[in-house]
Design a protein around this motif. Structure first.
Motif, PDB file in Angstrom:
ATOM      1  N   UNK A 240       0.838  -1.245  -0.238  1.00 33.00           N
ATOM      2  CA  UNK A 240       0.066   0.032  -0.184  1.00 33.00           C
ATOM      3  C   UNK A 240       0.849   1.448   0.108  1.00 33.00           C
ATOM      4  N   UNK A 241       2.003   1.222   0.689  1.00 28.61           N
ATOM      5  CA  UNK A 241       2.818   2.581   0.744  1.00 28.61           C
ATOM      6  C   UNK A 241       3.934   2.722  -0.263  1.00 28.61           C
ATOM      7  N   UNK A 242       4.510   1.392  -0.764  1.00 27.11           N
ATOM      8  CA  UNK A 242       5.532   1.506  -1.611  1.00 27.11           C
ATOM      9  C   UNK A 242       5.226   0.738  -2.976  1.00 27.11           C
ATOM     10  N   UNK A 243       4.103   0.306  -3.155  1.00 29.64           N
ATOM     11  CA  UNK A 243       3.954  -0.701  -4.372  1.00 29.64           C
ATOM     12  C   UNK A 243       4.526  -1.912  -4.614  1.00 29.64           C
ATOM     13  N   UNK A 244       5.171  -2.502  -3.474  1.00 32.92           N
ATOM     14  CA  UNK A 244       5.664  -3.597  -3.659  1.00 32.92           C
ATOM     15  C   UNK A 244       4.683  -4.883  -3.449  1.00 32.92           C
ATOM     16  N   UNK A 245       4.603  -5.585  -4.707  1.00 30.96           N
ATOM     17  CA  UNK A 245       3.804  -6.745  -4.586  1.00 30.96           C
ATOM     18  C   UNK A 245       3.984  -7.749  -3.489  1.00 30.96           C
ATOM     19  N   UNK A 246       3.188  -8.520  -2.588  1.00 28.31           N
ATOM     20  CA  UNK A 246       3.269  -9.165  -1.774  1.00 28.31           C
ATOM     21  C   UNK A 246       4.138 -10.371  -2.180  1.00 28.31           C
ATOM     22  N   UNK A 247       4.071 -10.773  -3.504  1.00 24.95           N
ATOM     23  CA  UNK A 247       5.018 -11.997  -3.942  1.00 24.95           C
ATOM     24  C   UNK A 247       6.364 -11.627  -4.397  1.00 24.95           C
ATOM     25  N   UNK A 248       6.805 -10.361  -4.117  1.00 22.28           N
ATOM     26  CA  UNK A 248       8.201  -9.964  -4.157  1.00 22.28           C
ATOM     27  C   UNK A 248       8.739  -9.438  -2.960  1.00 22.28           C
ATOM     28  N   UNK A 249       8.335 -10.057  -2.210  1.00 20.47           N
ATOM     29  CA  UNK A 249       8.911  -9.640  -0.606  1.00 20.47           C
ATOM     30  C   UNK A 249       9.144 -10.982   0.264  1.00 20.47           C
ATOM     31  N   UNK A 250      10.470 -11.045   0.602  1.00 21.79           N
ATOM     32  CA  UNK A 250      10.812 -11.984   1.558  1.00 21.79           C
ATOM     33  C   UNK A 250      10.970 -11.445   2.915  1.00 21.79           C
ATOM     34  N   UNK A 251      10.658 -12.159   4.209  1.00 17.69           N
ATOM     35  CA  UNK A 251      11.028 -11.609   5.202  1.00 17.69           C
ATOM     36  C   UNK A 251      11.410 -12.943   6.073  1.00 17.69           C
ATOM     37  N   UNK A 252      12.607 -12.735   7.048  1.00 18.98           N
ATOM     38  CA  UNK A 252      13.300 -13.867   7.721  1.00 18.98           C
ATOM     39  C   UNK A 252      12.906 -13.416   9.268  1.00 18.98           C
ATOM     40  N   UNK A 253      12.695 -14.478  10.197  1.00 22.87           N
ATOM     41  CA  UNK A 253      12.540 -14.223  11.344  1.00 22.87           C
ATOM     42  C   UNK A 253      13.634 -14.857  12.369  1.00 22.87           C
ATOM     43  N   UNK A 254      13.928 -14.246  13.338  1.00 22.54           N
ATOM     44  CA  UNK A 254      14.995 -14.559  14.192  1.00 22.54           C
ATOM     45  C   UNK A 254      14.403 -14.450  15.659  1.00 22.54           C
ATOM     46  N   UNK A 255      14.266 -15.586  16.197  1.00 25.19           N
ATOM     47  CA  UNK A 255      14.063 -15.440  17.729  1.00 25.19           C
ATOM     48  C   UNK A 255      15.239 -15.552  18.656  1.00 25.19           C
ATOM     49  N   UNK A 256      15.713 -14.836  19.350  1.00 22.28           N
ATOM     50  CA  UNK A 256      17.023 -14.628  20.060  1.00 22.28           C
ATOM     51  C   UNK A 256      16.657 -14.828  21.385  1.00 22.28           C
ATOM     52  N   UNK A 257      17.974 -15.081  22.111  1.00 20.38           N
ATOM     53  CA  UNK A 257      17.782 -15.302  23.480  1.00 20.38           C
ATOM     54  C   UNK A 257      18.087 -13.712  23.931  1.00 20.38           C
ATOM     55  N   UNK A 258      17.524 -13.460  25.384  1.00 23.22           N
ATOM     56  CA  UNK A 258      17.901 -11.946  25.937  1.00 23.22           C
ATOM     57  C   UNK A 258      19.280 -11.742  25.905  1.00 23.22           C
ATOM     58  N   UNK A 259      20.354 -12.703  26.119  1.00 23.43           N
ATOM     59  CA  UNK A 259      21.515 -12.467  26.258  1.00 23.43           C
ATOM     60  C   UNK A 259      22.269 -11.920  24.887  1.00 23.43           C
ATOM     61  N   UNK A 260      21.563 -12.155  23.712  1.00 26.13           N
ATOM     62  CA  UNK A 260      21.925 -11.929  22.350  1.00 26.13           C
ATOM     63  C   UNK A 260      21.352 -10.576  21.746  1.00 26.13           C
ATOM     64  N   UNK A 261      20.704  -9.539  22.758  1.00 27.16           N
ATOM     65  CA  UNK A 261      20.129  -8.657  22.265  1.00 27.16           C
ATOM     66  C   UNK A 261      20.468  -7.628  22.881  1.00 27.16           C
ATOM     67  N   UNK A 262      21.375  -6.727  22.539  1.00 26.85           N
ATOM     68  CA  UNK A 262      21.889  -5.574  23.409  1.00 26.85           C
ATOM     69  C   UNK A 262      21.181  -4.326  23.381  1.00 26.85           C
ATOM     70  N   UNK A 263      21.162  -3.601  24.497  1.00 23.74           N
ATOM     71  CA  UNK A 263      20.269  -2.163  24.763  1.00 23.74           C
ATOM     72  C   UNK A 263      20.725  -1.575  25.845  1.00 23.74           C
ATOM     73  N   UNK A 264      20.666  -0.301  25.680  1.00 24.30           N
ATOM     74  CA  UNK A 264      21.121   0.693  26.805  1.00 24.30           C
ATOM     75  C   UNK A 264      22.376   0.217  27.565  1.00 24.30           C
TER      76      UNK A 264
END
Length: 115
Positions: free
Chosen positions: A87-111
């Motif tokens: 809707x916002x960029x005119x990228x058709x859904x069949x031309x989009x890949x997405x990869x999901x990563x579920x990580x441990x708390x110790x593998x994600x830095x912040x602050x």
């Protein structure tokens, strides 16, 4: 803690990128059941990209989260982000890949530390 990185070959000149960022942020928070104040969205446009041998509008995404991901949630995230990109960029859904990563708390830095 959820971080969504989106890259597309669509130039972002003249695009209301704030709308893409806002919609994606709200969707990720809602679907994952996470507070939106921890959601990070990165949008890169004009990235040289070929999908299926053509340079027609396409996108690639990676979503990293500490928990909350799984088969049904990932399907909903994929569908919702694809709808935003279409809707916002005119990228058709069949031309989009997405990869999901579920990580441990110790593998994600912040602050200056980790979660």
């Amino acid at each position: 803690m959820p971080s969504l990185n989106l890259s597309t070959n669509v130039p972002l000149d003249g695009v209301a990128t704030s709308d893409v960022l806002k919609d994606a942020s709200k969707a990720v928070a809602r679907i994952l059941g996470k507070p939106e104040n921890y959601v990070l969205i990165v949008l890169k446009g004009g990235v040289p990209m070929s999908f299926g041998g053509t340079e027609e509008p396409a996108a690639y995404g990676e979503l990293v989260s500490i928990g909350g991901l799984g088969p049904e949630t990932n399907k909903e995230l994929s569908k919702t982000i694809a709808q935003i990109l279409e809707s916002k960029l005119s990228v058709p859904p069949n031309r989009f890949f997405i990869k999901f990563y579920d990580v441990k708390r110790s593998d994600f830095g912040w602050n200056g530390s980790t979660f």
